[in-house]
Scaffold this motif. Structure first.
Motif, PDB file in Angstrom:
ATOM      1  N   GLN A   1      49.831  10.652  12.797  1.00  0.00           N
ATOM      2  CA  GLN A   1      48.978  11.287  11.928  1.00  0.00           C
ATOM      3  C   GLN A   1      49.361  11.712  10.671  1.00  0.00           C
ATOM      4  N   VAL A   2      48.489  11.298   9.607  1.00  0.00           N
ATOM      5  CA  VAL A   2      48.986  11.897   8.131  1.00  0.00           C
ATOM      6  C   VAL A   2      47.662  12.551   8.052  1.00  0.00           C
ATOM      7  N   GLN A   3      48.467  13.530   6.765  1.00  0.00           N
ATOM      8  CA  GLN A   3      47.738  14.471   5.734  1.00  0.00           C
ATOM      9  C   GLN A   3      47.581  14.332   4.531  1.00  0.00           C
ATOM     10  N   LEU A   4      46.677  14.546   3.880  1.00  0.00           N
ATOM     11  CA  LEU A   4      46.492  13.680   2.835  1.00  0.00           C
ATOM     12  C   LEU A   4      45.674  15.000   1.912  1.00  0.00           C
ATOM     13  N   ILE A   5      46.492  15.654   0.695  1.00  0.00           N
ATOM     14  CA  ILE A   5      46.234  16.267  -0.402  1.00  0.00           C
ATOM     15  C   ILE A   5      46.271  16.214  -1.274  1.00  0.00           C
ATOM     16  N   GLU A   6      44.632  16.378  -1.813  1.00  0.00           N
ATOM     17  CA  GLU A   6      44.595  15.237  -3.177  1.00  0.00           C
ATOM     18  C   GLU A   6      44.295  16.326  -4.495  1.00  0.00           C
ATOM     19  N   SER A   7      44.955  16.406  -5.353  1.00  0.00           N
ATOM     20  CA  SER A   7      45.126  17.300  -7.328  1.00  0.00           C
ATOM     21  C   SER A   7      44.892  16.716  -7.928  1.00  0.00           C
ATOM     22  N   GLY A   8      44.767  17.547  -9.100  1.00  0.00           N
ATOM     23  CA  GLY A   8      44.701  17.055 -10.475  1.00  0.00           C
ATOM     24  C   GLY A   8      42.780  16.844 -11.024  1.00  0.00           C
ATOM     25  N   GLY A   9      41.901  16.976  -9.911  1.00  0.00           N
ATOM     26  CA  GLY A   9      40.028  17.285 -10.463  1.00  0.00           C
ATOM     27  C   GLY A   9      40.016  18.220 -11.146  1.00  0.00           C
ATOM     28  N   GLY A  10      38.933  18.067 -12.146  1.00  0.00           N
ATOM     29  CA  GLY A  10      38.513  18.773 -13.081  1.00  0.00           C
ATOM     30  C   GLY A  10      37.535  18.475 -13.821  1.00  0.00           C
ATOM     31  N   LEU A  11      36.924  19.412 -14.686  1.00  0.00           N
ATOM     32  CA  LEU A  11      36.136  18.864 -16.106  1.00  0.00           C
ATOM     33  C   LEU A  11      36.531  18.394 -17.314  1.00  0.00           C
ATOM     34  N   VAL A  12      36.133  16.728 -17.471  1.00  0.00           N
ATOM     35  CA  VAL A  12      37.055  16.157 -18.766  1.00  0.00           C
ATOM     36  C   VAL A  12      36.008  15.992 -19.500  1.00  0.00           C
ATOM     37  N   GLN A  13      36.059  15.897 -20.943  1.00  0.00           N
ATOM     38  CA  GLN A  13      35.259  14.953 -21.431  1.00  0.00           C
ATOM     39  C   GLN A  13      34.784  13.620 -21.182  1.00  0.00           C
ATOM     40  N   ALA A  14      33.950  13.117 -21.996  1.00  0.00           N
ATOM     41  CA  ALA A  14      33.524  11.744 -22.100  1.00  0.00           C
ATOM     42  C   ALA A  14      35.149  10.891 -22.989  1.00  0.00           C
ATOM     43  N   GLY A  15      35.180  10.165 -22.645  1.00  0.00           N
ATOM     44  CA  GLY A  15      36.342   9.304 -22.950  1.00  0.00           C
ATOM     45  C   GLY A  15      37.886   9.652 -23.059  1.00  0.00           C
ATOM     46  N   GLY A  16      37.627  10.866 -21.841  1.00  0.00           N
ATOM     47  CA  GLY A  16      39.222  11.831 -21.627  1.00  0.00           C
ATOM     48  C   GLY A  16      39.959  11.073 -20.947  1.00  0.00           C
ATOM     49  N   SER A  17      40.271  11.501 -20.123  1.00  0.00           N
ATOM     50  CA  SER A  17      41.661  11.024 -19.059  1.00  0.00           C
ATOM     51  C   SER A  17      41.996  12.287 -18.467  1.00  0.00           C
ATOM     52  N   LEU A  18      42.303  11.651 -16.857  1.00  0.00           N
ATOM     53  CA  LEU A  18      42.644  12.970 -15.949  1.00  0.00           C
ATOM     54  C   LEU A  18      43.823  12.057 -15.131  1.00  0.00           C
ATOM     55  N   ARG A  19      44.333  12.845 -14.249  1.00  0.00           N
ATOM     56  CA  ARG A  19      45.678  11.704 -12.904  1.00  0.00           C
ATOM     57  C   ARG A  19      45.342  12.921 -12.063  1.00  0.00           C
ATOM     58  N   LEU A  20      45.213  11.597 -10.844  1.00  0.00           N
ATOM     59  CA  LEU A  20      45.074  12.493  -9.879  1.00  0.00           C
ATOM     60  C   LEU A  20      45.755  12.798  -8.640  1.00  0.00           C
ATOM     61  N   SER A  21      46.543  12.687  -7.739  1.00  0.00           N
ATOM     62  CA  SER A  21      47.561  13.271  -7.179  1.00  0.00           C
ATOM     63  C   SER A  21      47.414  13.128  -6.120  1.00  0.00           C
ATOM     64  N   CYS A  22      47.967  12.779  -5.027  1.00  0.00           N
ATOM     65  CA  CYS A  22      47.731  12.477  -3.003  1.00  0.00           C
ATOM     66  C   CYS A  22      49.000  12.559  -3.075  1.00  0.00           C
ATOM     67  N   VAL A  23      49.564  13.669  -1.972  1.00  0.00           N
ATOM     68  CA  VAL A  23      50.264  13.378  -1.175  1.00  0.00           C
ATOM     69  C   VAL A  23      50.153  13.874   0.035  1.00  0.00           C
ATOM     70  N   ALA A  24      50.909  12.910   0.435  1.00  0.00           N
ATOM     71  CA  ALA A  24      50.980  12.682   2.060  1.00  0.00           C
ATOM     72  C   ALA A  24      51.995  12.800   2.764  1.00  0.00           C
ATOM     73  N   SER A  25      51.722  13.389   3.867  1.00  0.00           N
ATOM     74  CA  SER A  25      52.840  14.477   5.197  1.00  0.00           C
ATOM     75  C   SER A  25      52.838  12.977   5.592  1.00  0.00           C
ATOM     76  N   GLY A  26      54.214  13.733   6.257  1.00  0.00           N
ATOM     77  CA  GLY A  26      54.936  12.557   7.238  1.00  0.00           C
ATOM     78  C   GLY A  26      55.599  11.541   6.977  1.00  0.00           C
ATOM     79  N   ARG A  27      57.155  11.188   8.208  1.00  0.00           N
ATOM     80  CA  ARG A  27      57.777   9.868   7.289  1.00  0.00           C
ATOM     81  C   ARG A  27      57.341   8.044   7.489  1.00  0.00           C
ATOM     82  N   THR A  28      56.046   8.435   7.481  1.00  0.00           N
ATOM     83  CA  THR A  28      55.419   7.054   7.308  1.00  0.00           C
ATOM     84  C   THR A  28      55.041   6.647   6.540  1.00  0.00           C
TER      85      THR A  28
END
Length: 120
Positions: free
Chosen positions: A1-28
């Motif tokens: 079983q793998v659990q995934l948790i995303e973060s980094g979303g939000g409101l941004v103006q056109a032309g801007g940047s964002l970085r999304l992250s996803c942390v996974a549980s488990g050793r594999t």
């Protein structure tokens, strides 16, 4: 079983940047191919980017090629999506996914998503 948790979303103006992250549980984590998908209001979920378990190969939807970059840090069990030159049409809920199939469109585990809103 793998659990995934995303973060980094939000409101941004056109032309801007964002970085999304996803942390996974488990050793594999390092044995899974990883992907980012998105679903805009009223539309079906679509593939955005994918990366092989080794990090050696990456794939992108034509709509984001040249603007988005997927990467992974297996030591941190984390996959990233760097999004530059954002457009209003990038507005969607972005989902992280993990799978062992060679087909990156076929994923076994999904996160709950993070909302990205791009204002024009």
């Amino acid at each position: 079983q793998v659990q995934l948790i995303e973060s980094g979303g939000g409101l941004v103006q056109a032309g801007g940047s964002l970085r999304l992250s996803c942390v996974a549980s488990g050793r594999t984590f390092s044995s899974y191919n990883m992907g980012w998908f998105r679903q805009a209001p009223g539309k079906e979920r679509e593939f955005v980017a994918g990366i092989r378990w080794s990090g050696g190969s990456t794939y992108y939807a034509d709509s984001v090629k040249g603007r988005f970059t997927i990467s992974r840090d297996n030591a941190k069990n984390t996959v990233y999506l760097q999004m530059n030159s954002l457009k209003a049409e990038d507005t969607a809920v972005y989902y992280c996914a993990a799978g062992r199939s060679t087909n990156l469109y076929t994923m076994d585990y999904w996160g709950k998503g993070t909302l990205v809103t791009v204002s024009s």
